[in-house]
Design a protein around this motif. Sequence first.
Motif, short mmCIF file in Angstrom:
data_model
loop_
_atom_site.label_atom_id
_atom_site.label_comp_id
_atom_site.label_asym_id
_atom_site.label_seq_id
_atom_site.Cartn_x
_atom_site.Cartn_y
_atom_site.Cartn_z
N GLY A 64 -9.94 5.31 -0.59
CA GLY A 64 -8.88 6.17 -1.09
C GLY A 64 -7.55 5.47 -0.82
O GLY A 64 -7.51 4.37 -0.23
N ASN A 65 -6.45 6.07 -1.25
CA ASN A 65 -5.17 5.37 -1.09
C ASN A 65 -4.43 5.73 0.19
O ASN A 65 -3.27 5.36 0.37
CB ASN A 65 -4.27 5.58 -2.31
N HIS A 66 -5.10 6.44 1.11
CA HIS A 66 -4.43 6.78 2.37
C HIS A 66 -5.37 6.58 3.56
O HIS A 66 -5.55 7.49 4.38
CB HIS A 66 -3.90 8.23 2.32
N ILE A 77 2.15 16.66 3.43
CA ILE A 77 2.58 17.87 2.73
C ILE A 77 4.05 17.72 2.33
O ILE A 77 4.96 18.31 2.92
CB ILE A 77 2.34 19.12 3.60
N HIS A 78 4.27 16.87 1.36
CA HIS A 78 5.59 16.63 0.77
C HIS A 78 5.34 16.01 -0.61
O HIS A 78 4.20 15.58 -0.89
CB HIS A 78 6.45 15.71 1.66
N PRO A 79 6.32 15.97 -1.49
CA PRO A 79 6.05 15.53 -2.87
C PRO A 79 5.40 14.16 -2.99
O PRO A 79 4.47 13.99 -3.78
CB PRO A 79 7.45 15.55 -3.52
N ILE A 80 5.88 13.17 -2.23
CA ILE A 80 5.30 11.83 -2.34
C ILE A 80 3.86 11.82 -1.81
O ILE A 80 2.95 11.26 -2.44
CB ILE A 80 6.17 10.80 -1.60
N GLY A 81 3.67 12.45 -0.66
CA GLY A 81 2.32 12.51 -0.10
C GLY A 81 1.37 13.25 -1.02
O GLY A 81 0.22 12.85 -1.20
N ARG A 82 1.85 14.34 -1.60
CA ARG A 82 1.01 15.11 -2.51
C ARG A 82 0.64 14.29 -3.74
O ARG A 82 -0.50 14.32 -4.21
CB ARG A 82 1.75 16.38 -2.92
N SER A 83 1.60 13.55 -4.27
CA SER A 83 1.34 12.74 -5.45
C SER A 83 0.27 11.69 -5.18
O SER A 83 -0.70 11.54 -5.95
CB SER A 83 2.64 12.06 -5.90
N PHE A 84 0.42 10.96 -4.07
CA PHE A 84 -0.55 9.92 -3.76
C PHE A 84 -1.92 10.50 -3.43
O PHE A 84 -2.95 10.01 -3.89
CB PHE A 84 -0.05 9.05 -2.60
N GLU A 134 9.29 -1.06 4.96
CA GLU A 134 8.75 0.24 4.57
C GLU A 134 9.75 0.95 3.67
O GLU A 134 10.95 0.93 3.91
CB GLU A 134 8.48 1.06 5.83
N THR A 135 9.26 1.56 2.59
CA THR A 135 10.09 2.37 1.72
C THR A 135 9.53 3.79 1.71
O THR A 135 8.52 4.08 2.34
CB THR A 135 10.10 1.81 0.29
N LEU A 136 10.17 4.67 0.95
CA LEU A 136 9.68 6.04 0.86
C LEU A 136 8.26 6.09 0.28
O LEU A 136 7.47 6.96 0.62
CB LEU A 136 10.61 6.88 -0.02
N THR A 137 7.95 5.14 -0.59
CA THR A 137 6.67 5.19 -1.29
C THR A 137 5.68 4.13 -0.86
O THR A 137 4.48 4.28 -1.13
CB THR A 137 6.89 5.05 -2.81
N ASN A 138 6.12 3.07 -0.21
CA ASN A 138 5.22 1.96 0.09
C ASN A 138 5.39 1.40 1.49
O ASN A 138 6.48 1.48 2.08
CB ASN A 138 5.43 0.81 -0.91
N ARG A 139 4.31 0.81 2.01
CA ARG A 139 4.35 -0.04 3.18
C ARG A 139 3.97 -1.44 2.74
O ARG A 139 3.01 -1.62 1.99
CB ARG A 139 3.38 0.45 4.26
N ILE A 140 4.72 -2.42 3.23
CA ILE A 140 4.51 -3.81 2.82
C ILE A 140 4.12 -4.60 4.06
O ILE A 140 4.87 -4.67 5.04
CB ILE A 140 5.77 -4.41 2.17
N GLU A 161 0.84 -1.19 0.00
CA GLU A 161 0.00 0.00 0.00
C GLU A 161 0.88 1.25 0.00
O GLU A 161 2.04 1.20 0.41
CB GLU A 161 -0.91 0.02 1.23
N PRO A 162 0.35 2.38 -0.46
CA PRO A 162 1.14 3.62 -0.46
C PRO A 162 1.57 4.03 0.95
O PRO A 162 0.83 3.83 1.92
CB PRO A 162 0.17 4.66 -1.05
N ASN A 163 2.74 4.59 1.04
CA ASN A 163 3.26 5.06 2.33
C ASN A 163 2.85 6.51 2.53
O ASN A 163 3.65 7.45 2.41
CB ASN A 163 4.78 4.92 2.38
#
Length: 344
Positions: A308-310, A279-286, A333-339, A268-270
């Motif tokens: 939704g994805n969050h 409020i950061h680029p990855i969070g904003r994108s998702f 956990e990565t910058l973009t995903n949680r596994i 899933e998205p992180n």
Amino acid sequence: MEFLERVVADNAAAFAGVSTSLGIRLGLYEAMAGAGPLTSDELAQKTGLVERYVREWLAAQVASAHVLHDPETNTYVLPDEHAAVLADSSLPTYVAGGFTMLKALYGAEEALTSAYRSGGGVSWQDYGPELAEGAAAFFKPGYEAVLVQEWLPAMEGVEAKLRRGASVADVGCGFGHSTVLMAKVFPQSRFHGFDFHEPSVEAARKLAEEAGVGDRVTFEVAAAHDFPGGDYDLVTFFDCLHDLGDPGAALRRAEEALAADGSCLVVEPNVSAEPGENIHPIGRSFASTSAVLCLPAAMAQNGPHALGNHPGPDALRAIAAEAGLHSWRLAVETLTNRIYDIKR
């Protein structure tokens, strides 16, 4: 004025995104990668495009600082660092796939407007073929970089099973990149990809044949809540569970289909359930993608959930527990995903 400048920059990025998408679709970035300084004529010849259009595209790329221009020689260069982001899909830094989704997302604006007013939804099929193509291109580099190297080893006992020979169901497989990647590394195991989107399944079958793993991979059209088979050692949901109108039904089916000691891998998205933490680029994108894709797709299915994805791990964990999957662990956990590693 500071806020105005930010919004003007956003507007400029929205316009520039179309040029970036064109550069990807027309092979312009690939042609520039590693080629050193090129004139617009030389780039036009390499790509078979009209020079006047290429020159204008290059001017836009220079304005975006994607491409560098030398006014003395009137040449343009795509630095290697930029090529790693825009031209080489084999690298984990490649993010150009996301731009190829823009046509589908902007094209659905009328349907989204209607859905926001009526409470209806917009299904994946309503966005056009570019959506599935772009999503596959967007996620592929990340899967290639970490799925086998980090995610599967972080699952308790799963990697050993795959090396001995396991049965795997990849639910919501899309174009099959995750399925084929696992099949290439674990030849003793058998993999079954399922997706409700027939064009994606057809693309996945072609990918498996091209990769030489057709003898141990199958792809079928099936929904997440009623995919066939059973006694699976591993059931995977790669970046798709939150798109379902009834993720609980999908997890109940997974619980039924698991072997006695089987596991579910859920990616899933992180991003946070608290909007202020995104409020950061990855969070904003998702979060932005969720508002125009993930939520409308779930709403279109008329299920009991529209996550939704969050939604946050607590919401997902509660749904899994209701489905009979009570063991819930954040595996990595990565910058973009949680596994997540989920079991009975």
